[in-house]
Design a protein around this motif. Sequence first.
Motif, PDB file in Angstrom:
ATOM      1  N   HIS A   1     -18.727  57.162 -20.557  1.00 29.79           N
ATOM      2  CA  HIS A   1     -17.923  57.301 -21.782  1.00 29.79           C
ATOM      3  C   HIS A   1     -18.806  57.170 -23.024  1.00 29.79           C
ATOM      4  O   HIS A   1     -18.779  58.027 -23.908  1.00 29.79           O
ATOM      5  CB  HIS A   1     -16.810  56.243 -21.821  1.00 29.79           C
ATOM      6  N   TYR A   2     -19.576  56.097 -23.081  1.00 32.67           N
ATOM      7  CA  TYR A   2     -20.427  55.888 -24.254  1.00 32.67           C
ATOM      8  C   TYR A   2     -21.525  56.936 -24.349  1.00 32.67           C
ATOM      9  O   TYR A   2     -21.902  57.348 -25.449  1.00 32.67           O
ATOM     10  CB  TYR A   2     -20.996  54.465 -24.265  1.00 32.67           C
ATOM     11  N   GLN A   3     -22.048  57.393 -23.237  1.00 32.34           N
ATOM     12  CA  GLN A   3     -23.051  58.460 -23.243  1.00 32.34           C
ATOM     13  C   GLN A   3     -22.460  59.733 -23.854  1.00 32.34           C
ATOM     14  O   GLN A   3     -23.083  60.375 -24.688  1.00 32.34           O
ATOM     15  CB  GLN A   3     -23.552  58.731 -21.817  1.00 32.34           C
ATOM     16  N   ASN A   4     -21.246  60.086 -23.439  1.00 31.22           N
ATOM     17  CA  ASN A   4     -20.618  61.308 -23.943  1.00 31.22           C
ATOM     18  C   ASN A   4     -20.304  61.218 -25.428  1.00 31.22           C
ATOM     19  O   ASN A   4     -20.554  62.166 -26.178  1.00 31.22           O
ATOM     20  CB  ASN A   4     -19.353  61.622 -23.145  1.00 31.22           C
ATOM     21  N   VAL A   5     -19.771  60.086 -25.871  1.00 31.08           N
ATOM     22  CA  VAL A   5     -19.488  59.920 -27.295  1.00 31.08           C
ATOM     23  C   VAL A   5     -20.791  59.930 -28.097  1.00 31.08           C
ATOM     24  O   VAL A   5     -20.890  60.587 -29.135  1.00 31.08           O
ATOM     25  CB  VAL A   5     -18.685  58.620 -27.553  1.00 31.08           C
ATOM     26  N   ALA A   6     -21.792  59.223 -27.602  1.00 33.98           N
ATOM     27  CA  ALA A   6     -23.086  59.171 -28.304  1.00 33.98           C
ATOM     28  C   ALA A   6     -23.733  60.546 -28.396  1.00 33.98           C
ATOM     29  O   ALA A   6     -24.339  60.881 -29.415  1.00 33.98           O
ATOM     30  CB  ALA A   6     -24.021  58.194 -27.594  1.00 33.98           C
ATOM     31  N   ARG A   7     -23.574  61.344 -27.353  1.00 31.10           N
ATOM     32  CA  ARG A   7     -24.151  62.689 -27.360  1.00 31.10           C
ATOM     33  C   ARG A   7     -23.547  63.530 -28.480  1.00 31.10           C
ATOM     34  O   ARG A   7     -24.197  64.434 -29.004  1.00 31.10           O
ATOM     35  CB  ARG A   7     -23.918  63.364 -26.013  1.00 31.10           C
ATOM     36  N   LEU A   8     -22.338  63.219 -28.885  1.00 32.25           N
ATOM     37  CA  LEU A   8     -21.689  63.943 -29.977  1.00 32.25           C
ATOM     38  C   LEU A   8     -21.899  63.270 -31.335  1.00 32.25           C
ATOM     39  O   LEU A   8     -21.961  63.950 -32.361  1.00 32.25           O
ATOM     40  CB  LEU A   8     -20.196  64.093 -29.683  1.00 32.25           C
ATOM     41  N   LEU A   9     -22.013  61.956 -31.372  1.00 38.70           N
ATOM     42  CA  LEU A   9     -22.242  61.251 -32.640  1.00 38.70           C
ATOM     43  C   LEU A   9     -23.678  61.405 -33.137  1.00 38.70           C
ATOM     44  O   LEU A   9     -23.910  61.594 -34.328  1.00 38.70           O
ATOM     45  CB  LEU A   9     -21.917  59.766 -32.499  1.00 38.70           C
ATOM     46  N   ASN A  10     -24.633  61.308 -32.245  1.00 40.28           N
ATOM     47  CA  ASN A  10     -26.044  61.325 -32.668  1.00 40.28           C
ATOM     48  C   ASN A  10     -26.414  62.568 -33.469  1.00 40.28           C
ATOM     49  O   ASN A  10     -27.051  62.439 -34.517  1.00 40.28           O
ATOM     50  CB  ASN A  10     -26.971  61.138 -31.463  1.00 40.28           C
ATOM     51  N   PRO A  11     -26.047  63.774 -33.037  1.00 36.19           N
ATOM     52  CA  PRO A  11     -26.410  64.957 -33.834  1.00 36.19           C
ATOM     53  C   PRO A  11     -25.413  65.280 -34.941  1.00 36.19           C
ATOM     54  O   PRO A  11     -25.577  66.260 -35.655  1.00 36.19           O
ATOM     55  CB  PRO A  11     -26.452  66.081 -32.790  1.00 36.19           C
ATOM     56  N   GLY A  12     -24.351  64.482 -35.097  1.00 34.82           N
ATOM     57  CA  GLY A  12     -23.394  64.705 -36.171  1.00 34.82           C
ATOM     58  C   GLY A  12     -22.241  65.631 -35.809  1.00 34.82           C
ATOM     59  O   GLY A  12     -21.516  66.076 -36.693  1.00 34.82           O
ATOM     60  N   VAL A  13     -22.046  65.933 -34.532  1.00 36.17           N
ATOM     61  CA  VAL A  13     -20.917  66.764 -34.125  1.00 36.17           C
ATOM     62  C   VAL A  13     -19.610  66.036 -34.414  1.00 36.17           C
ATOM     63  O   VAL A  13     -18.645  66.633 -34.884  1.00 36.17           O
ATOM     64  CB  VAL A  13     -21.019  67.157 -32.627  1.00 36.17           C
ATOM     65  N   LEU A  14     -19.568  64.727 -34.118  1.00 32.01           N
ATOM     66  CA  LEU A  14     -18.431  63.884 -34.481  1.00 32.01           C
ATOM     67  C   LEU A  14     -18.745  63.180 -35.792  1.00 32.01           C
ATOM     68  O   LEU A  14     -19.888  62.789 -36.042  1.00 32.01           O
ATOM     69  CB  LEU A  14     -18.155  62.832 -33.398  1.00 32.01           C
ATOM     70  N   ASP A  15     -17.742  63.005 -36.611  1.00 32.56           N
ATOM     71  CA  ASP A  15     -17.901  62.368 -37.906  1.00 32.56           C
ATOM     72  C   ASP A  15     -18.048  60.855 -37.766  1.00 32.56           C
ATOM     73  O   ASP A  15     -17.209  60.205 -37.133  1.00 32.56           O
ATOM     74  CB  ASP A  15     -16.683  62.702 -38.772  1.00 32.56           C
ATOM     75  N   ASP A  16     -19.105  60.310 -38.349  1.00 34.95           N
ATOM     76  CA  ASP A  16     -19.355  58.861 -38.285  1.00 34.95           C
ATOM     77  C   ASP A  16     -18.169  58.047 -38.783  1.00 34.95           C
ATOM     78  O   ASP A  16     -17.820  57.017 -38.194  1.00 34.95           O
ATOM     79  CB  ASP A  16     -20.584  58.481 -39.108  1.00 34.95           C
ATOM     80  N   SER A  17     -17.544  58.480 -39.869  1.00 35.71           N
ATOM     81  CA  SER A  17     -16.462  57.673 -40.430  1.00 35.71           C
ATOM     82  C   SER A  17     -15.220  57.672 -39.542  1.00 35.71           C
ATOM     83  O   SER A  17     -14.493  56.687 -39.500  1.00 35.71           O
ATOM     84  CB  SER A  17     -16.109  58.130 -41.848  1.00 35.71           C
ATOM     85  N   LEU A  18     -14.983  58.749 -38.814  1.00 35.62           N
ATOM     86  CA  LEU A  18     -13.830  58.789 -37.910  1.00 35.62           C
ATOM     87  C   LEU A  18     -14.061  57.981 -36.639  1.00 35.62           C
ATOM     88  O   LEU A  18     -13.121  57.485 -36.031  1.00 35.62           O
ATOM     89  CB  LEU A  18     -13.488  60.238 -37.538  1.00 35.62           C
ATOM     90  N   PHE A  19     -15.305  57.860 -36.240  1.00 30.58           N
ATOM     91  CA  PHE A  19     -15.645  57.160 -35.009  1.00 30.58           C
ATOM     92  C   PHE A  19     -16.460  55.902 -35.297  1.00 30.58           C
ATOM     93  O   PHE A  19     -17.212  55.432 -34.461  1.00 30.58           O
ATOM     94  CB  PHE A  19     -16.403  58.102 -34.060  1.00 30.58           C
ATOM     95  N   GLY A  20     -16.264  55.336 -36.484  1.00 26.03           N
ATOM     96  CA  GLY A  20     -17.024  54.179 -36.929  1.00 26.03           C
ATOM     97  C   GLY A  20     -16.936  52.965 -36.026  1.00 26.03           C
ATOM     98  O   GLY A  20     -17.888  52.195 -35.929  1.00 26.03           O
ATOM     99  N   ALA A  21     -15.819  52.791 -35.349  1.00 26.72           N
ATOM    100  CA  ALA A  21     -15.670  51.632 -34.469  1.00 26.72           C
ATOM    101  C   ALA A  21     -16.724  51.623 -33.369  1.00 26.72           C
ATOM    102  O   ALA A  21     -17.112  50.562 -32.882  1.00 26.72           O
ATOM    103  CB  ALA A  21     -14.276  51.602 -33.851  1.00 26.72           C
ATOM    104  N   TYR A  22     -17.209  52.786 -33.004  1.00 21.19           N
ATOM    105  CA  TYR A  22     -18.245  52.838 -31.967  1.00 21.19           C
ATOM    106  C   TYR A  22     -19.519  52.143 -32.418  1.00 21.19           C
ATOM    107  O   TYR A  22     -20.243  51.580 -31.614  1.00 21.19           O
ATOM    108  CB  TYR A  22     -18.542  54.279 -31.553  1.00 21.19           C
ATOM    109  N   TYR A  23     -19.801  52.173 -33.722  1.00 17.89           N
ATOM    110  CA  TYR A  23     -21.019  51.532 -34.211  1.00 17.89           C
ATOM    111  C   TYR A  23     -20.936  50.019 -34.101  1.00 17.89           C
ATOM    112  O   TYR A  23     -21.951  49.339 -34.103  1.00 17.89           O
ATOM    113  CB  TYR A  23     -21.333  51.979 -35.637  1.00 17.89           C
ATOM    114  N   ASP A  24     -19.728  49.495 -34.010  1.00 20.57           N
ATOM    115  CA  ASP A  24     -19.543  48.067 -33.787  1.00 20.57           C
ATOM    116  C   ASP A  24     -19.671  47.741 -32.303  1.00 20.57           C
ATOM    117  O   ASP A  24     -20.266  46.742 -31.917  1.00 20.57           O
ATOM    118  CB  ASP A  24     -18.174  47.632 -34.315  1.00 20.57           C
ATOM    119  N   MET A  25     -19.128  48.601 -31.451  1.00 23.25           N
ATOM    120  CA  MET A  25     -19.076  48.337 -30.004  1.00 23.25           C
ATOM    121  C   MET A  25     -20.364  48.698 -29.274  1.00 23.25           C
ATOM    122  O   MET A  25     -20.775  47.985 -28.361  1.00 23.25           O
ATOM    123  CB  MET A  25     -17.923  49.118 -29.375  1.00 23.25           C
TER     124      MET A  25
END
Length: 132
Positions: A38-62
Amino acid sequence: EGIEARRFLASLDLTDRATLLAVTTPKVDHRLTAIGAHYQNVARLLNPGVLDDSLFGAYYDMVPRVWKELQPIAALLREQTGAAIWIDFEYLAYRERKQRILAKLFRRYPVDFVNAAGLGDAIAAAAGSNKT
């Protein structure tokens, strides 16, 4: 299922070699692989900016906390396979530690709101105390 998996992970001391081997032999417990995937898949989309940091900000805490818990499994699997298991997950934890993305997201709130909500300590912690 995800909550059960996180509870299971929290119950383990993966710094203990016997515990680590018990949950990885003959294969990794499915609850732990589900968390890592799960975290690998989300990270694969967050790292290059495919997912918006502000919408998925809780991941940066977890992510830094969960990575710290799962890192012994990733290390063991990397040793066994020679593959870069969960590399995007690890990189997201690294990015948060180095770039303080969560703290940047918190800056969008006015100081008077932060104080009224009693979130000053939490925001200060995000700005300077994530250690992984």
